[in-house]
Enzyme design. Sequence first.
Site, PDB file in Angstrom:
ATOM      1  N   HIS A 365       0.798  -1.222   0.177  1.00  0.00           N
ATOM      2  CA  HIS A 365      -0.172   0.053  -0.012  1.00  0.00           C
ATOM      3  C   HIS A 365       0.845   1.331  -0.055  1.00  0.00           C
ATOM      4  O   HIS A 365       0.436   2.191  -0.574  1.00  0.00           O
ATOM      5  CB  HIS A 365      -1.077  -0.031   1.103  1.00  0.00           C
ATOM      6  N   ARG A 471      -9.360  -9.140  -7.923  1.00  0.00           N
ATOM      7  CA  ARG A 471      -9.082 -10.301  -7.044  1.00  0.00           C
ATOM      8  C   ARG A 471     -10.330 -10.231  -5.862  1.00  0.00           C
ATOM      9  O   ARG A 471     -10.518  -9.131  -5.058  1.00  0.00           O
ATOM     10  CB  ARG A 471      -8.134  -9.933  -6.253  1.00  0.00           C
ATOM     11  N   ARG A 507     -12.083 -12.645 -10.665  1.00  0.00           N
ATOM     12  CA  ARG A 507     -11.511 -13.756 -10.547  1.00  0.00           C
ATOM     13  C   ARG A 507     -12.190 -14.466  -9.207  1.00  0.00           C
ATOM     14  O   ARG A 507     -12.216 -13.869  -8.111  1.00  0.00           O
ATOM     15  CB  ARG A 507      -9.932 -13.711 -10.258  1.00  0.00           C
ATOM     16  N   GLU A 606      -2.698 -19.750 -16.644  1.00  0.00           N
ATOM     17  CA  GLU A 606      -1.369 -19.552 -15.543  1.00  0.00           C
ATOM     18  C   GLU A 606      -0.661 -20.768 -15.317  1.00  0.00           C
ATOM     19  O   GLU A 606       0.653 -20.793 -14.910  1.00  0.00           O
ATOM     20  CB  GLU A 606      -1.708 -19.052 -14.202  1.00  0.00           C
ATOM     21  N   ASN A 629       2.637 -13.509 -14.695  1.00  0.00           N
ATOM     22  CA  ASN A 629       3.431 -13.569 -13.474  1.00  0.00           C
ATOM     23  C   ASN A 629       3.526 -15.178 -13.168  1.00  0.00           C
ATOM     24  O   ASN A 629       4.427 -15.520 -13.122  1.00  0.00           O
ATOM     25  CB  ASN A 629       2.858 -12.901 -12.328  1.00  0.00           C
ATOM     26  N   ASP A 630       2.529 -15.793 -12.843  1.00  0.00           N
ATOM     27  CA  ASP A 630       2.369 -17.116 -12.386  1.00  0.00           C
ATOM     28  C   ASP A 630       2.787 -17.976 -13.548  1.00  0.00           C
ATOM     29  O   ASP A 630       3.877 -18.899 -13.249  1.00  0.00           O
ATOM     30  CB  ASP A 630       0.977 -17.430 -11.803  1.00  0.00           C
ATOM     31  N   ARG A 640      10.020 -16.068  -7.772  1.00  0.00           N
ATOM     32  CA  ARG A 640      10.732 -14.953  -7.959  1.00  0.00           C
ATOM     33  C   ARG A 640      10.687 -14.044  -6.719  1.00  0.00           C
ATOM     34  O   ARG A 640      11.356 -13.070  -6.556  1.00  0.00           O
ATOM     35  CB  ARG A 640       9.736 -13.804  -8.939  1.00  0.00           C
ATOM     36  N   CYS A 677      -2.823 -10.127 -18.100  1.00  0.00           N
ATOM     37  CA  CYS A 677      -2.822  -9.376 -16.978  1.00  0.00           C
ATOM     38  C   CYS A 677      -1.552  -9.907 -16.192  1.00  0.00           C
ATOM     39  O   CYS A 677      -1.364 -10.929 -16.047  1.00  0.00           O
ATOM     40  CB  CYS A 677      -4.090  -9.664 -15.987  1.00  0.00           C
TER      41      CYS A 677
END
Length: 757
Positions: A365, A471, A507, A606, A629-630, A640, A677
């Site tokens: 944040h 999410r 999702r 993913e 990413n995944d 990562r 994404c």
Amino acid sequence: MPINMLQTLRKIVQGVNQTEALDDALQFLVSHTKQALEAQCCSVYLANADGGYFTLMATDGLAKSSVGKAVIGFEEGLIGLVGQKEEPINLANAHLHPRFKYIPEVEEEQLNAFLGTPIIHQGKVLGVLTIQQADERQFSEQEESLLITLSAQLAGVLATAKARGQLTTPATKQHRMVVLQGVAGSPGIAASPAWVERVVVDLADVIEDQHQDLAAELERWQAAVLQTREYIERLSLRLGESIEQDALAIFDVYQHMLDDASISGAVEQQIRENATAETALVRVAKEYIAQFAAMQDGYLRERASDVRDLAQRLLYFLQQKRHEQTELKQPIILVAEEVTASMLASIPREKLLGIVSLRGSSNSHAAILARAMGIPAVLGVAELPLKRCAGRELIVDGYSGRIYLSPSQTVRDEYSRLLQQETELQVEFEKNRELPAATADGSRLSVMINAGLAADTEHYGGGADGVGLFRTEIPFMIRDKFPSEEFQFQTYCNILKRFPDQPVTMRTLDVGGDKALPYFPIREENPFLGWRGLRMTLDHPEIFLVQLRAMLKAHRKCRNLRIMFPMVTQIAELAQAKKLLFKAHSEMQDELNDHFPLPQVGIMVEVPAMLYQLRAVADMVDFISVGSNDLTQYLLAVDRNNPRVANLYDELNPAVLNALNSVAQQCRQYKLEFSICGELASDPLGAILLVAMGYKVLSMNAANIGRVKWALAKVSMAQCQHMLQKALNLSSSDIIRRQLYVDMDSYGLGALIRPGQ
């Protein structure tokens, strides 16, 4: 290794790690190693920056006057041989070896036996650790084993010290430029003195205790909650003067965590069980922090920082601490072990030029607020010497994730030029934010945002064509029980209403494995490949159906929802998920006596297995969205977030680029709508390659919208495809990146390339 030797090893390693100054740590190492092995001499030689020679840096047994002065080439002597062979050398009489080199100033004439082991970190020789003895004998296997183990432990210490710029003489250490690599949290460039902020209270300092008066203890706790609420409200009002209202929703998250249903309620329960308010707070906070910190999803993992920040503020008021904020006389760069949202908000905006945090990521944040405020931020700079950087000049490069401590005049001049260029570019980025996304030759694209909470839409400031990924996990995770259907319905409605006439892709619940709920614990040895995402929700239809019903009710009201299933591995899983969706839809129509259409349905690609099942998927869904990413992590078998292998995580890896290109080709062949994404879409270079592959819908962090649109507007589709074809024919990430930078520069995008890239 015998137990006594293991104990000796632990003591030496612990002593080295607890010694702040590198010189002292090395001296501690050689003295205690010499004593433990009953040798007559122990020494450490360190390699210079380019590995051309070794310098004696600490010794117990050789001439002290030679420390820092005795130098031996990489191809000279036994020290050089250990470095070259990258393995131990154990000799009964070193003087008889053909590579032995006599160095008069070290005074080792009487020492015959020699054991040297290389100090290696991530494949690079950092130095050599040796022990020597007058007797002509080979050191035992046990002695060699201990020295090898010590060398391995020392490697990490030296690597950190080297990154911090501590491998220098005392005379030059203070002013030597240190360059450190972190995570780019917020774009931009800043140069100013470092201001080091430390927490006033620490959860770790609380000693568990019991109270004597329940009513008084509850009153203390409730007073601290009230003070914390008022404090957060003050921070929100202060920030509201400099950023858009949407970004302030971050503080709504803090307020929500204080609700009876989450942290506050759990603490009160502990107090009723006889714990003091401080003890109860720490117990509950640690449980939540551990839960969030263990998660794979970067956005969710960073919520551990929010819980810690809130808990420390509550503890501050419980302990009635007094902390006077020093008045800043000049603009600064905020530096802290972990920069938090409240810490950031407490500094006047006009005095805050940049942020550096030793912990954290671009999902924190603090990073989200920094982007909303337009403040450059670099996070995850674990090697930064916090105690030594206060007041020193600091340059923050929020594009590359690089910081320069005590920068040279050349670097200052270069970044001064870049800062001027950056100011001019930012104006152009903002102009492009509200323009339609398109290439220079008019190929229309769609740019969407990734979002997290109903109370947190990632400081969305306009310019997006909808939400490419929402999410839904957080409302489940900050409560002490599964949220009701009505609560979820209201949450989803709030998001859908914020984007009228634009698609919002939600999702479904992606917990399980590494994302355990406090009221639904899961323990697995390998959570990354475990019971998570759709696998978990399919095993619990009573949970899944409630969420689907809430989503469908929200869609009936707003008509802009798209549902996406995560972590799909098999077609059978998708079929089962759709069956439950149809069941929920049928029930809702009957209950509401209203026949409303189903939302579009898709999956996240993913898991690598889905790359080979897209033909079957195309017959079952309306769209797919690639979770780059995944997918990258799974393709490269790289976590990562693990610093030992994070350097191997690279979305420009040829395997990743070819996989993404294959997905696009198959989707066009099967007439399946597709998008992406992930961080690759947020990077202008990545966006150019993706557009060339055929990805027309890119979902990204809101802060990057203007930047990506500006870059795409500079290049034609033909130029994008030219860059892609070159990349697909190259063999490594580094070569691909260098070639693409050459092309970017020739296409007028050179301003996006930072120094050192």
